[in-house]
Design a protein around this motif. Sequence first.
Motif, PDB file in Angstrom:
ATOM      1  N   ASP A 182      -8.469   8.479   5.494  1.00 45.20           N
ATOM      2  CA  ASP A 182      -9.142   7.636   6.490  1.00 45.20           C
ATOM      3  C   ASP A 182     -10.217   8.497   7.153  1.00 45.20           C
ATOM      4  N   TYR A 183     -11.481   8.330   6.754  1.00 48.16           N
ATOM      5  CA  TYR A 183     -12.580   9.157   7.254  1.00 48.16           C
ATOM      6  C   TYR A 183     -13.011   8.688   8.639  1.00 48.16           C
ATOM      7  N   THR A 184     -13.156   9.659   9.553  1.00 50.07           N
ATOM      8  CA  THR A 184     -13.525   9.358  10.936  1.00 50.07           C
ATOM      9  C   THR A 184     -14.604  10.285  11.488  1.00 50.07           C
ATOM     10  N   ARG A 240     -22.891   3.069   4.941  1.00 53.89           N
ATOM     11  CA  ARG A 240     -22.701   1.762   4.310  1.00 53.89           C
ATOM     12  C   ARG A 240     -21.493   1.855   3.382  1.00 53.89           C
ATOM     13  N   VAL A 241     -20.508   1.032   3.670  1.00 52.88           N
ATOM     14  CA  VAL A 241     -19.337   0.937   2.808  1.00 52.88           C
ATOM     15  C   VAL A 241     -19.637  -0.202   1.832  1.00 52.88           C
ATOM     16  N   ARG A 242     -19.572   0.100   0.548  1.00 55.69           N
ATOM     17  CA  ARG A 242     -19.920  -0.892  -0.484  1.00 55.69           C
ATOM     18  C   ARG A 242     -18.720  -1.206  -1.362  1.00 55.69           C
ATOM     19  N   ASP A 243     -18.636  -2.455  -1.761  1.00 57.24           N
ATOM     20  CA  ASP A 243     -17.660  -2.871  -2.763  1.00 57.24           C
ATOM     21  C   ASP A 243     -18.041  -2.167  -4.064  1.00 57.24           C
ATOM     22  N   ALA A 244     -17.120  -1.437  -4.650  1.00 54.46           N
ATOM     23  CA  ALA A 244     -17.420  -0.648  -5.846  1.00 54.46           C
ATOM     24  C   ALA A 244     -17.794  -1.514  -7.041  1.00 54.46           C
ATOM     25  N   ALA A 265     -12.535   4.491  11.727  1.00 51.65           N
ATOM     26  CA  ALA A 265     -11.903   4.902  10.465  1.00 51.65           C
ATOM     27  C   ALA A 265     -12.353   4.047   9.286  1.00 51.65           C
ATOM     28  N   ILE A 266     -12.627   4.723   8.184  1.00 47.82           N
ATOM     29  CA  ILE A 266     -12.923   4.074   6.902  1.00 47.82           C
ATOM     30  C   ILE A 266     -11.863   4.555   5.927  1.00 47.82           C
ATOM     31  N   ALA A 267     -10.997   3.647   5.509  1.00 47.60           N
ATOM     32  CA  ALA A 267      -9.927   3.980   4.559  1.00 47.60           C
ATOM     33  C   ALA A 267     -10.521   4.000   3.151  1.00 47.60           C
ATOM     34  N   LYS A 268     -10.649   5.192   2.567  1.00 45.72           N
ATOM     35  CA  LYS A 268     -11.310   5.340   1.270  1.00 45.72           C
ATOM     36  C   LYS A 268     -10.327   5.093   0.136  1.00 45.72           C
TER      37      LYS A 268
END
Length: 170
Positions: A120-122, A19-23, A151-154
């Motif tokens: 960019d996590y993959t 889950r990518v969350r808005d900080a 990809a999730i650009a952190k």
Amino acid sequence: MTNQPTISTVGLKGQFTIRVRDAATGEVIQEINKQNLVCTGARKALLRLASQQTTPDDYEQTKLWAIYCGNGTTPPVNTETALVAVQFKKVVDQPMTVDLTNGYVEVQMVMESGEGNGVDYTEVGLMSRGNNDVPASATGVLMYARQVHGAIAKTSAISIEYTWRMQILI
């Protein structure tokens, strides 16, 4: 004709949710759910536990301990022992969820807004403790499971929550 005993098999299944969350708000802005490939490290750990023919440190070294994240894109194979391109390592939250009735353990790790930025996590891997509580300096680590994902650009604007479930199937 004599009755033959029923042969049973045991399997190990893994799945994870990212889950990518808005900080700032905590709102989920992306969710990824995938089955993963269970690696031979999980088999080695279970055999060490079941055989009891291990060194005193084996229990500590083979227990589920950390989630590693990277930017490799090579499809997983079960003989892998490490991520292709590890970029971030963190111990999973304690206590872990253990459900003996349904036969699973579930772990979670959060990459906070100030951690792991600029990648960019993959890929993601579920790892054992190895010889040290600190993932950055541990050796002898076993990889229980690995998978690749989009990809999730952190950046510091997001946090990434990893939840991983390993289940024994009978």
